[in-house]
Design a protein around this motif. Structure first.
Motif, PDB file in Angstrom:
ATOM      1  N   VAL A 186       0.875  -1.172   0.000  1.00 29.59           N
ATOM      2  CA  VAL A 186       0.000   0.000   0.000  1.00 29.59           C
ATOM      3  C   VAL A 186       0.911   1.220   0.000  1.00 29.59           C
ATOM      4  CG1 VAL A 186      -1.914   1.177   1.128  1.00 29.59           C
ATOM      5  CG2 VAL A 186      -1.675  -1.296   1.368  1.00 29.59           C
ATOM      6  N   GLY A 187       0.699   2.095  -0.966  1.00 27.88           N
ATOM      7  CA  GLY A 187       1.574   3.260  -1.136  1.00 27.88           C
ATOM      8  C   GLY A 187       1.458   4.221   0.040  1.00 27.88           C
ATOM      9  N   ARG A 188       2.569   4.946   0.288  1.00 28.44           N
ATOM     10  CA  ARG A 188       2.573   5.913   1.391  1.00 28.44           C
ATOM     11  C   ARG A 188       1.454   6.931   1.250  1.00 28.44           C
ATOM     12  NH1 ARG A 188       8.776   6.714   1.472  1.00 28.44           N
ATOM     13  NH2 ARG A 188       8.260   8.191  -0.148  1.00 28.44           N
ATOM     14  N   ARG A 189       1.285   7.435   0.025  1.00 27.98           N
ATOM     15  CA  ARG A 189       0.291   8.479  -0.178  1.00 27.98           C
ATOM     16  C   ARG A 189      -1.125   7.953   0.111  1.00 27.98           C
ATOM     17  NH1 ARG A 189      -0.473  13.454  -1.874  1.00 27.98           N
ATOM     18  NH2 ARG A 189      -2.656  13.763  -2.418  1.00 27.98           N
ATOM     19  N   GLU A 190      -1.385   6.735  -0.354  1.00 29.34           N
ATOM     20  CA  GLU A 190      -2.705   6.131  -0.123  1.00 29.34           C
ATOM     21  C   GLU A 190      -2.974   5.989   1.383  1.00 29.34           C
ATOM     22  OE1 GLU A 190      -3.097   2.511  -2.359  1.00 29.34           O
ATOM     23  OE2 GLU A 190      -4.957   1.985  -1.321  1.00 29.34           O
ATOM     24  N   LEU A 191      -1.958   5.550   2.111  1.00 28.15           N
ATOM     25  CA  LEU A 191      -2.115   5.401   3.563  1.00 28.15           C
ATOM     26  C   LEU A 191      -2.360   6.759   4.214  1.00 28.15           C
ATOM     27  CD1 LEU A 191       0.711   2.833   4.353  1.00 28.15           C
ATOM     28  CD2 LEU A 191      -1.748   2.451   4.568  1.00 28.15           C
ATOM     29  N   LEU A 192      -1.585   7.746   3.790  1.00 30.39           N
ATOM     30  CA  LEU A 192      -1.708   9.071   4.405  1.00 30.39           C
ATOM     31  C   LEU A 192      -3.072   9.694   4.124  1.00 30.39           C
ATOM     32  CD1 LEU A 192       1.893  10.343   3.730  1.00 30.39           C
ATOM     33  CD2 LEU A 192       0.795  10.181   5.976  1.00 30.39           C
ATOM     34  N   VAL A 193      -3.559   9.524   2.902  1.00 28.87           N
ATOM     35  CA  VAL A 193      -4.872  10.085   2.568  1.00 28.87           C
ATOM     36  C   VAL A 193      -5.948   9.410   3.420  1.00 28.87           C
ATOM     37  CG1 VAL A 193      -6.616  10.260   0.752  1.00 28.87           C
ATOM     38  CG2 VAL A 193      -4.249  10.875   0.255  1.00 28.87           C
ATOM     39  N   ALA A 194      -5.798   8.091   3.623  1.00 28.44           N
ATOM     40  CA  ALA A 194      -6.777   7.369   4.449  1.00 28.44           C
ATOM     41  C   ALA A 194      -6.726   7.857   5.898  1.00 28.44           C
ATOM     42  CB  ALA A 194      -6.507   5.866   4.377  1.00 28.44           C
ATOM     43  N   LEU A 195      -5.538   8.185   6.374  1.00 30.35           N
ATOM     44  CA  LEU A 195      -5.374   8.579   7.778  1.00 30.35           C
ATOM     45  C   LEU A 195      -5.668  10.054   8.005  1.00 30.35           C
ATOM     46  CD1 LEU A 195      -4.159   5.794   8.185  1.00 30.35           C
ATOM     47  CD2 LEU A 195      -2.224   6.834   9.306  1.00 30.35           C
ATOM     48  N   ARG A 196      -5.294  10.890   7.038  1.00 29.37           N
ATOM     49  CA  ARG A 196      -5.296  12.326   7.289  1.00 29.37           C
ATOM     50  C   ARG A 196      -6.120  13.137   6.306  1.00 29.37           C
ATOM     51  NH1 ARG A 196      -0.973  13.998  10.619  1.00 29.37           N
ATOM     52  NH2 ARG A 196      -0.086  15.589   9.288  1.00 29.37           N
ATOM     53  N   GLY A 197      -6.720  12.473   5.323  1.00 29.05           N
ATOM     54  CA  GLY A 197      -7.476  13.225   4.326  1.00 29.05           C
ATOM     55  C   GLY A 197      -6.562  13.710   3.218  1.00 29.05           C
ATOM     56  N   PRO A 198      -7.141  14.352   2.217  1.00 30.43           N
ATOM     57  CA  PRO A 198      -6.379  14.667   1.001  1.00 30.43           C
ATOM     58  C   PRO A 198      -5.382  15.819   1.147  1.00 30.43           C
ATOM     59  CG  PRO A 198      -8.621  15.481   0.813  1.00 30.43           C
ATOM     60  CD  PRO A 198      -8.545  14.738   2.110  1.00 30.43           C
ATOM     61  N   HIS A 199      -5.480  16.629   2.217  1.00 26.71           N
ATOM     62  CA  HIS A 199      -4.606  17.801   2.311  1.00 26.71           C
ATOM     63  C   HIS A 199      -3.389  17.474   3.151  1.00 26.71           C
ATOM     64  CE1 HIS A 199      -7.810  19.871   0.343  1.00 26.71           C
ATOM     65  NE2 HIS A 199      -8.646  19.503   1.302  1.00 26.71           N
ATOM     66  N   LEU A 200      -2.330  17.068   2.499  1.00 24.51           N
ATOM     67  CA  LEU A 200      -1.151  16.590   3.206  1.00 24.51           C
ATOM     68  C   LEU A 200      -0.101  17.685   3.316  1.00 24.51           C
ATOM     69  CD1 LEU A 200      -0.906  13.097   1.484  1.00 24.51           C
ATOM     70  CD2 LEU A 200      -1.898  13.643   3.714  1.00 24.51           C
ATOM     71  N   GLY A 201       0.789  17.518   4.314  1.00 18.68           N
ATOM     72  CA  GLY A 201       1.891  18.460   4.494  1.00 18.68           C
ATOM     73  C   GLY A 201       3.070  18.086   3.618  1.00 18.68           C
ATOM     74  N   SER A 202       4.269  18.528   4.028  1.00 19.54           N
ATOM     75  CA  SER A 202       5.468  18.251   3.231  1.00 19.54           C
ATOM     76  C   SER A 202       5.717  16.745   3.222  1.00 19.54           C
ATOM     77  CB  SER A 202       6.669  18.962   3.830  1.00 19.54           C
ATOM     78  OG  SER A 202       7.097  18.268   4.992  1.00 19.54           O
ATOM     79  N   GLU A 203       6.383  16.279   2.181  1.00 20.48           N
ATOM     80  CA  GLU A 203       6.608  14.846   2.052  1.00 20.48           C
ATOM     81  C   GLU A 203       7.450  14.321   3.219  1.00 20.48           C
ATOM     82  OE1 GLU A 203       7.907  13.470  -1.776  1.00 20.48           O
ATOM     83  OE2 GLU A 203       8.341  11.490  -0.929  1.00 20.48           O
ATOM     84  N   ALA A 204       8.456  15.099   3.618  1.00 19.45           N
ATOM     85  CA  ALA A 204       9.332  14.653   4.711  1.00 19.45           C
ATOM     86  C   ALA A 204       8.535  14.485   6.009  1.00 19.45           C
ATOM     87  CB  ALA A 204      10.461  15.656   4.912  1.00 19.45           C
ATOM     88  N   ALA A 205       7.678  15.476   6.306  1.00 20.00           N
ATOM     89  CA  ALA A 205       6.904  15.422   7.546  1.00 20.00           C
ATOM     90  C   ALA A 205       5.936  14.248   7.508  1.00 20.00           C
ATOM     91  CB  ALA A 205       6.147  16.732   7.743  1.00 20.00           C
ATOM     92  N   GLU A 206       5.289  14.027   6.372  1.00 15.40           N
ATOM     93  CA  GLU A 206       4.295  12.961   6.273  1.00 15.40           C
ATOM     94  C   GLU A 206       4.953  11.587   6.339  1.00 15.40           C
ATOM     95  OE1 GLU A 206       1.370  13.599   6.690  1.00 15.40           O
ATOM     96  OE2 GLU A 206       0.915  15.580   5.881  1.00 15.40           O
TER      97      GLU A 206
END
Ligand code: CA
Length: 243
Positions: A186-206
């Motif tokens: 499961v891609g990092r972005r997919e996981l992050l969107v599931a956890l935090r919604g579509p508005h993500l911070g910097s790639e390093a922080a996420e």
């Protein structure tokens, strides 16, 4: 045989639907409460669900949302209310279709057939209880159990049991995302969107955020968190839950 779960608290209507559907050669289960519906959906694994929104214990929409936490089974919603906001809410919560009471049986049957066809096209329903050699992720009941030592013998189809592991909501969400795609990256972005919604911070922080939660999960679930066997990092891509 197509298996239908009818969720309807009015006994007469539940019975009438069961008789009609059995006559059409469906295999029918009837649940009269939201709790019974979630239980039946997990244990009976229906191909399609007919869900009345007005239930005695839980709001039908909450049943639908809980179901969508782990199942993509097609759901046709029944409602006595005519306002379109409820219809929109049901569709937003993951309903596939919507029939307003009182309805013509032929209309319900047609919508049911269409929902079953779409479900078949979407492929087999994944198992909502994911077992690894060390722990069991029970998506319907939202819990994780560490396998007791005597079950740690590669027998993955034994009745899940063991000690429940306490997870934070974020840890659970992350684990559930991985369990829904067990064996696959499961891609990092997919996981992050599931956890935090579509508005993500910097790639390093996420990336750091994910790493922190994966490390916490490993501490709780892996025998040796520094050499994980189940919560695997795919460098530069994401994570994978390996049974
Ligand atoms: Ca009702």
């Amino acid at each position: 045989m197509t298996r239908v779960l009818v969720v309807e608290d009015e006994p007469a209507l539940g019975r009438a639907l069961a008789i009609t559907l059995r006559a059409k050669r469906y295999d029918v289960d009837v649940a009269h409460t939201g709790a019974a519906a979630l239980d039946a959906a997990a244990t009976r694994r229906p191909d399609v669900v007919v869900l009345d929104l007005g239930l005695p214990d839980l709001d039908g929409l909450d049943v639908l949302r809980a179901l969508r936490g782990w199942s993509a089974v097609p759901v046709v919603v029944l409602s006595a209310r005519h306002d379109s906001s409820e219809k929109v809410e049901a569709l937003d919560a993951g309903a596939d279709d919507y029939v307003t009471k009182p309805f013509a049986v032929d209309e319900l049957l047609a919508r049911l057939r269409a929902a079953v066809r779409r479900g078949e096209a979407a492929g087999p329903v994944p198992d909502p209880v994911v077992q690894t050699a060390r722990f069991t992720v029970d998506l319907p009941r939202r819990r994780v159990l560490l396998r007791p030592p005597h079950q740690d013998d590669g027998e993955v189809d034994a009745e899940p049991g063991g000690e429940q592991v306490r997870l934070t909501p974020t840890e659970w969400q992350l684990l559930a995302e991985l369990a829904r795609s067990v064996g696959r990256v499961v891609g990092r972005r997919e996981l992050l969107v599931a956890l935090r919604g579509p508005h993500l911070g910097s790639e390093a922080a996420e990336t750091h955020y994910l790493r922190v939660y994966v490390a916490q999960l490993r501490r709780k679930l892996e025998a040796d968190p520094s050499a994980p066997r189940h919560l695997i990092t795919e460098p530069g891509v994401g994570y994978r839950l390996v049974p």
